[in-house]
Design an enzyme around this catalytic site. Structure first.
Site, PDB file in Angstrom:
ATOM      1  N   LYS A   1       0.500  -1.457   0.187  1.00 25.02           N
ATOM      2  CA  LYS A   1      -0.110   0.136  -0.080  1.00 25.02           C
ATOM      3  C   LYS A   1       0.810   1.408   0.199  1.00 25.02           C
ATOM      4  O   LYS A   1       0.758   2.245  -0.891  1.00 25.02           O
ATOM      5  CB  LYS A   1      -0.679  -0.272   1.201  1.00 25.02           C
ATOM      6  CG  LYS A   1      -1.630  -1.015   1.984  1.00 25.02           C
ATOM      7  CD  LYS A   1      -2.533  -0.561   2.524  1.00 25.02           C
ATOM      8  CE  LYS A   1      -2.454  -1.167   4.031  1.00 25.02           C
ATOM      9  NZ  LYS A   1      -1.730  -1.662   4.340  1.00 25.02           N
TER      10      LYS A   1
ATOM     11  N   ARG B   1      -9.850   0.896   9.141  1.00 23.70           N
ATOM     12  CA  ARG B   1      -9.542  -0.491   9.546  1.00 23.70           C
ATOM     13  C   ARG B   1     -10.724  -1.347  10.234  1.00 23.70           C
ATOM     14  O   ARG B   1     -10.066  -2.503  10.610  1.00 23.70           O
ATOM     15  CB  ARG B   1      -7.759  -0.533   9.970  1.00 23.70           C
ATOM     16  CG  ARG B   1      -6.810  -0.946   9.485  1.00 23.70           C
ATOM     17  CD  ARG B   1      -5.482  -0.270  10.326  1.00 23.70           C
ATOM     18  NE  ARG B   1      -3.999  -2.096   9.855  1.00 23.70           N
ATOM     19  CZ  ARG B   1      -3.254  -0.745   9.544  1.00 23.70           C
ATOM     20  NH1 ARG B   1      -3.392   0.164   9.189  1.00 23.70           N
ATOM     21  NH2 ARG B   1      -2.970  -1.433   9.461  1.00 23.70           N
TER      22      ARG B   1
ATOM     23  N   ARG C   1      11.703  -6.261   5.269  1.00 18.03           N
ATOM     24  CA  ARG C   1      11.506  -4.905   5.023  1.00 18.03           C
ATOM     25  C   ARG C   1      12.057  -4.279   7.151  1.00 18.03           C
ATOM     26  O   ARG C   1      12.653  -3.412   7.015  1.00 18.03           O
ATOM     27  CB  ARG C   1       9.646  -4.529   5.233  1.00 18.03           C
ATOM     28  CG  ARG C   1       8.969  -2.760   5.380  1.00 18.03           C
ATOM     29  CD  ARG C   1       8.288  -3.214   5.399  1.00 18.03           C
ATOM     30  NE  ARG C   1       7.094  -2.917   6.415  1.00 18.03           N
ATOM     31  CZ  ARG C   1       5.279  -2.680   6.414  1.00 18.03           C
ATOM     32  NH1 ARG C   1       5.131  -2.253   4.540  1.00 18.03           N
ATOM     33  NH2 ARG C   1       4.705  -3.133   7.457  1.00 18.03           N
TER      34      ARG C   1
ATOM     35  N   ARG D   1      10.641  -0.256  11.340  1.00 19.87           N
ATOM     36  CA  ARG D   1      10.155  -0.859  12.661  1.00 19.87           C
ATOM     37  C   ARG D   1       9.414  -2.036  13.911  1.00 19.87           C
ATOM     38  O   ARG D   1      10.008  -3.033  13.168  1.00 19.87           O
ATOM     39  CB  ARG D   1       8.938  -0.903  11.665  1.00 19.87           C
ATOM     40  CG  ARG D   1       8.270   0.269  11.089  1.00 19.87           C
ATOM     41  CD  ARG D   1       7.157   0.269   9.826  1.00 19.87           C
ATOM     42  NE  ARG D   1       5.700  -0.430  10.179  1.00 19.87           N
ATOM     43  CZ  ARG D   1       5.093  -0.555   9.305  1.00 19.87           C
ATOM     44  NH1 ARG D   1       5.213   0.386   8.417  1.00 19.87           N
ATOM     45  NH2 ARG D   1       3.927  -0.769  10.214  1.00 19.87           N
TER      46      ARG D   1
ATOM     47  N   ARG E   1      -0.278  -8.987  13.122  1.00 23.47           N
ATOM     48  CA  ARG E   1      -0.629  -8.334  12.672  1.00 23.47           C
ATOM     49  C   ARG E   1      -1.237  -8.767  11.102  1.00 23.47           C
ATOM     50  O   ARG E   1      -2.409  -8.144  10.622  1.00 23.47           O
ATOM     51  CB  ARG E   1       0.782  -7.136  11.840  1.00 23.47           C
ATOM     52  CG  ARG E   1       1.117  -6.600  13.005  1.00 23.47           C
ATOM     53  CD  ARG E   1       2.272  -6.186  12.093  1.00 23.47           C
ATOM     54  NE  ARG E   1       1.546  -5.256  10.964  1.00 23.47           N
ATOM     55  CZ  ARG E   1       3.131  -3.909   9.948  1.00 23.47           C
ATOM     56  NH1 ARG E   1       4.776  -4.966  10.580  1.00 23.47           N
ATOM     57  NH2 ARG E   1       2.552  -3.572   9.793  1.00 23.47           N
TER      58      ARG E   1
HETATM   59  P1  AMP Z   1       0.367   0.228   9.207  1.00 24.23           P
HETATM   60  O1  AMP Z   1       1.766   1.425   8.848  1.00 24.23           O
HETATM   61  O2  AMP Z   1      -0.857   0.934   8.592  1.00 24.23           O
HETATM   62  O3  AMP Z   1       1.106  -1.104   8.943  1.00 24.23           O
HETATM   63  O4  AMP Z   1      -0.151   0.431  10.527  1.00 24.23           O
HETATM   64  C1  AMP Z   1       1.057   0.688  11.424  1.00 24.23           C
HETATM   65  C2  AMP Z   1       0.036  -0.299  12.727  1.00 24.23           C
HETATM   66  O5  AMP Z   1      -0.358   1.028  13.115  1.00 24.23           O
HETATM   67  C3  AMP Z   1      -1.026  -1.187  12.405  1.00 24.23           C
HETATM   68  O6  AMP Z   1      -0.462  -1.977  12.896  1.00 24.23           O
HETATM   69  C4  AMP Z   1      -1.310  -0.412  14.188  1.00 24.23           C
HETATM   70  O7  AMP Z   1      -1.645  -0.741  15.240  1.00 24.23           O
HETATM   71  C5  AMP Z   1      -2.201   0.545  14.235  1.00 24.23           C
HETATM   72  N1  AMP Z   1      -2.948   1.718  13.092  1.00 24.23           N
HETATM   73  C6  AMP Z   1      -2.766   2.324  12.028  1.00 24.23           C
HETATM   74  N2  AMP Z   1      -3.683   2.500  10.908  1.00 24.23           N
HETATM   75  C7  AMP Z   1      -4.473   2.321  11.851  1.00 24.23           C
HETATM   76  C8  AMP Z   1      -6.001   2.363  12.056  1.00 24.23           C
HETATM   77  N3  AMP Z   1      -6.897   3.186  10.772  1.00 24.23           N
HETATM   78  N4  AMP Z   1      -6.714   1.869  12.935  1.00 24.23           N
HETATM   79  C9  AMP Z   1      -5.511   1.321  13.647  1.00 24.23           C
HETATM   80  N5  AMP Z   1      -4.779   0.703  13.532  1.00 24.23           N
HETATM   81  C10 AMP Z   1      -3.811   1.468  13.379  1.00 24.23           C
END
Ligand code: AMP
Length: 195
Positions: free
Chosen positions: A14, A89, A128, A134, A146
């Site tokens: 994404k 999400r 990654r 991260r 995840r």
């Molecule tokens: P991402 O960078 O999109 O993979 O997000 C990393 C982490 O941030 C996720 O595993 C969640 O802990 C948190 N996170 C990001 N976006 C959301 C969302 N829309 N709702 C809830 N948690 C989120």
């Protein structure tokens, strides 16, 4: 306005595709993951609380991410459109996004879902992790959590947009540029139909 939800599990690509889409269509990129990581980097209270959940691969509460998106929509009222990456999400987040967009007289144009099978996602997340720094990319237990959180809590969001006739699935395995061109063709087909 062109408002895209770029959907898919962690590791689907994404972020990579968002970067290319914002350049082609001049969109504002709203990634809740990036917004949360900048709160962590800034050492805010919100960031500290979110980090505990993020590091375990769990979702942060809906009201936190909805509040951040609300704020960004307000700040970018002149935008040609938005790309929502990693948001919504959950179904309550989708409902909140729809209501927020109504306030700006707009709506989601379409959701583009990148489809990648689970074991490939785990491989990509761990790969990654070698360079991303991260914490949630570092170990297999967190990577698997995840993916299972996605399968359990986030997949219903696809049904939500499907019911609105706004769901497009695209294979997320292959050349980045080929996937990108497929996404663009699909977006343009939707935009032409609506015009
Ligand atoms: P991402 O960078 O999109 O993979 O997000 C990393 C982490 O941030 C996720 O595993 C969640 O802990 C948190 N996170 C990001 N976006 C959301 C969302 N829309 N709702 C809830 N948690 C989120």
């Amino acid at each position: 306005m062109l408002n895209l939800v770029l959907f898919g599990p962690p590791g689907a690509g994404k972020g990579t595709q968002s970067e290319k889409l914002i350049r082609r269509y001049d969109l504002v990129h709203l990634s809740t993951g990036d917004l949360l990581r900048s709160q962590i980097a800034a050492g805010t209270e919100l960031g500290l609380r979110a980090k505990q959940l993020m590091d375990q691969g769990l979702l942060v509460p809906d009201e936190v991410v909805i509040g951040m998106i609300d704020c960004k929509l307000r700040e970018n009222q002149q935008a040609a459109g938005f790309i929502f990456d990693g948001f919504p999400r959950t179904v309550p987040q989708s409902e909140a996004l729809d209501s927020l967009l109504v306030e700006y007289n707009t709506q989601i144009t379409t959701m583009v879902a990148l489809v990648v099978e689970d074991e490939e996602l785990i491989r990509r997340l761990l790969k990654r992790g070698e360079t991303s720094g991260r914490p949630d990319d570092q170990d297999e237990v967190t990577a698997r959590r995840r993916v299972s959180v996605y399968n359990r809590e986030t997949i219903p969001v696809a049904d939500y947009y499907n019911q609105q006739g706004k769901y497009i699935a695209i294979g997320g395995i292959g050349e980045i540029d080929m996937i990108f061109e497929t996404i663009c063709q699909q977006i343009e087909a939707v935009a032409t139909k609506k015009a």
